[in-house]
Motif scaffolding. Structure first.
Motif, mmCIF file in Angstrom:
data_model
loop_
_atom_site.group_PDB
_atom_site.id
_atom_site.type_symbol
_atom_site.label_atom_id
_atom_site.label_comp_id
_atom_site.label_asym_id
_atom_site.label_seq_id
_atom_site.Cartn_x
_atom_site.Cartn_y
_atom_site.Cartn_z
ATOM 1 N N PRO A 1 0.799 -1.228 0.000
ATOM 2 C CA PRO A 1 0.000 0.000 0.000
ATOM 3 C C PRO A 1 0.834 1.283 0.000
ATOM 4 N N ALA A 2 2.115 1.215 0.329
ATOM 5 C CA ALA A 2 2.970 2.409 0.313
ATOM 6 C C ALA A 2 3.083 2.991 -1.099
ATOM 7 N N PHE A 3 2.791 2.182 -2.115
ATOM 8 C CA PHE A 3 2.921 2.636 -3.495
ATOM 9 C C PHE A 3 1.583 2.991 -4.131
ATOM 10 N N LYS A 4 0.562 3.190 -3.310
ATOM 11 C CA LYS A 4 -0.784 3.440 -3.822
ATOM 12 C C LYS A 4 -0.856 4.670 -4.727
ATOM 13 N N GLU A 5 -0.026 5.676 -4.468
ATOM 14 C CA GLU A 5 -0.061 6.887 -5.295
ATOM 15 C C GLU A 5 0.266 6.593 -6.758
ATOM 16 N N GLU A 6 0.892 5.458 -7.031
ATOM 17 C CA GLU A 6 1.232 5.118 -8.410
ATOM 18 C C GLU A 6 -0.009 4.867 -9.263
ATOM 19 N N CYS A 7 -1.092 4.422 -8.625
ATOM 20 C CA CYS A 7 -2.315 4.075 -9.379
ATOM 21 C C CYS A 7 -1.950 3.199 -10.567
ATOM 22 N N VAL B 1 8.505 10.270 -11.150
ATOM 23 C CA VAL B 1 9.862 9.821 -10.862
ATOM 24 C C VAL B 1 9.890 9.320 -9.426
ATOM 25 N N GLY B 2 10.224 8.053 -9.258
ATOM 26 C CA GLY B 2 10.189 7.405 -7.956
ATOM 27 C C GLY B 2 11.243 7.909 -6.990
ATOM 28 N N PRO B 3 11.122 7.467 -5.730
ATOM 29 C CA PRO B 3 12.058 7.904 -4.693
ATOM 30 C C PRO B 3 13.445 7.321 -4.917
ATOM 31 N N HIS C 1 4.668 17.397 -24.084
ATOM 32 C CA HIS C 1 3.343 17.525 -23.468
ATOM 33 C C HIS C 1 3.223 16.719 -22.168
ATOM 34 N N VAL C 2 4.194 15.853 -21.893
ATOM 35 C CA VAL C 2 4.133 14.961 -20.734
ATOM 36 C C VAL C 2 4.638 15.685 -19.478
ATOM 37 N N ARG C 3 3.839 15.613 -18.398
ATOM 38 C CA ARG C 3 4.251 16.190 -17.117
ATOM 39 C C ARG C 3 5.228 15.246 -16.419
ATOM 40 N N VAL C 4 6.265 15.797 -15.780
ATOM 41 C CA VAL C 4 7.208 15.024 -14.972
ATOM 42 C C VAL C 4 7.029 15.501 -13.533
ATOM 43 N N VAL C 5 6.632 14.566 -12.650
ATOM 44 C CA VAL C 5 6.362 14.931 -11.264
ATOM 45 C C VAL C 5 7.109 13.985 -10.315
ATOM 46 N N PRO C 6 7.486 14.490 -9.139
ATOM 47 C CA PRO C 6 8.164 13.623 -8.165
ATOM 48 C C PRO C 6 7.169 12.739 -7.422
ATOM 49 N N SER C 7 7.604 11.561 -7.050
ATOM 50 C CA SER C 7 6.794 10.667 -6.216
ATOM 51 C C SER C 7 6.737 11.225 -4.804
ATOM 52 N N LEU C 8 5.610 11.006 -4.156
ATOM 53 C CA LEU C 8 5.468 11.425 -2.755
ATOM 54 C C LEU C 8 5.803 10.281 -1.803
ATOM 55 N N THR C 9 6.087 9.092 -2.367
ATOM 56 C CA THR C 9 6.394 7.913 -1.570
ATOM 57 C C THR C 9 7.858 7.934 -1.157
ATOM 58 N N SER C 10 8.132 7.612 0.124
ATOM 59 C CA SER C 10 9.514 7.522 0.564
ATOM 60 C C SER C 10 10.082 6.163 0.160
ATOM 61 N N LEU C 11 11.401 6.081 0.104
ATOM 62 C CA LEU C 11 12.052 4.834 -0.276
ATOM 63 C C LEU C 11 11.919 3.777 0.826
ATOM 64 N N ARG C 12 11.825 4.235 2.059
ATOM 65 C CA ARG C 12 11.709 3.316 3.204
ATOM 66 C C ARG C 12 10.353 3.449 3.848
ATOM 67 N N LEU C 13 9.878 2.346 4.379
ATOM 68 C CA LEU C 13 8.586 2.360 5.093
ATOM 69 C C LEU C 13 8.755 2.714 6.540
#
Length: 148
Positions: free
Chosen positions: A64-70, A112-114, A136-148
């Motif tokens: 579930p830590a990666f849920k933002e990926e959809c 872009v992942g952590p 036209h493609v948006r590049v956004v940072p992931s809000l997920t941390s690398l560690r849980l």
């Protein structure tokens, strides 16, 4: 389907690849729809195979830590892959993969992942997209941390 135009991807999957896109479930609670008891041999019935259906269910569940990926995954039946399967060595050993071509305008966003050197990875991703006329493609940072 964040990051892609849903219709373009579904059309590509059904047409050329004879596959399907499925949305990933995040967390154990989401797995109840797979009813694990049905995957034991005493419950097998026509149309349900232990390896095929069980592995398919397992590939559709993520932490579930990666849920933002959809995330959505392309599922292609093994018999449809033919001789196009390639292999690469990764951290878990040999990994089979297919190179899949899809319309470049189907991509709308890259997350872009952590990890280390975040600014450089964001910049490199932007440069890669620009090289292939995908400005036209948006590049956004992931809000997920690398560690849980």
């Amino acid at each position: 389907m964040t990051g892609f135009q849903k219709k373009s991807i579904h059309d590509m999957a059904r047409g050329t690849l004879r596959g399907e896109f499925h949305q990933i479930s995040y967390g154990f609670a989401e797995t109840v729809k797979y009813r694990p008891a049905e995957f034991f041999p005493e419950h097998l019935r026509p149309g349900l195979s232990l390896m095929g259906d069980y592995l398919r269910a397992l590939t559709m569940i993520k932490n579930p830590a990666f849920k933002e990926e959809c995330e959505w995954r392309l599922m292609i039946p093994r018999e449809e892959m033919g001789d196009g399967v390639k292999f690469r060595v990764g951290p878990v050993g040999v990994t089979p993969y297919l190179e899949v071509k899809f319309p470049l305008n189907a991509v709308t966003e890259v997350i872009v992942g952590p990890g280390q050197h975040h600014a450089e990875r964001m910049n490199g991703t932007r440069q890669l997209l620009d090289r292939y006329a995908m400005n036209h493609v948006r590049v956004v940072p992931s809000l997920t941390s690398l560690r849980l």
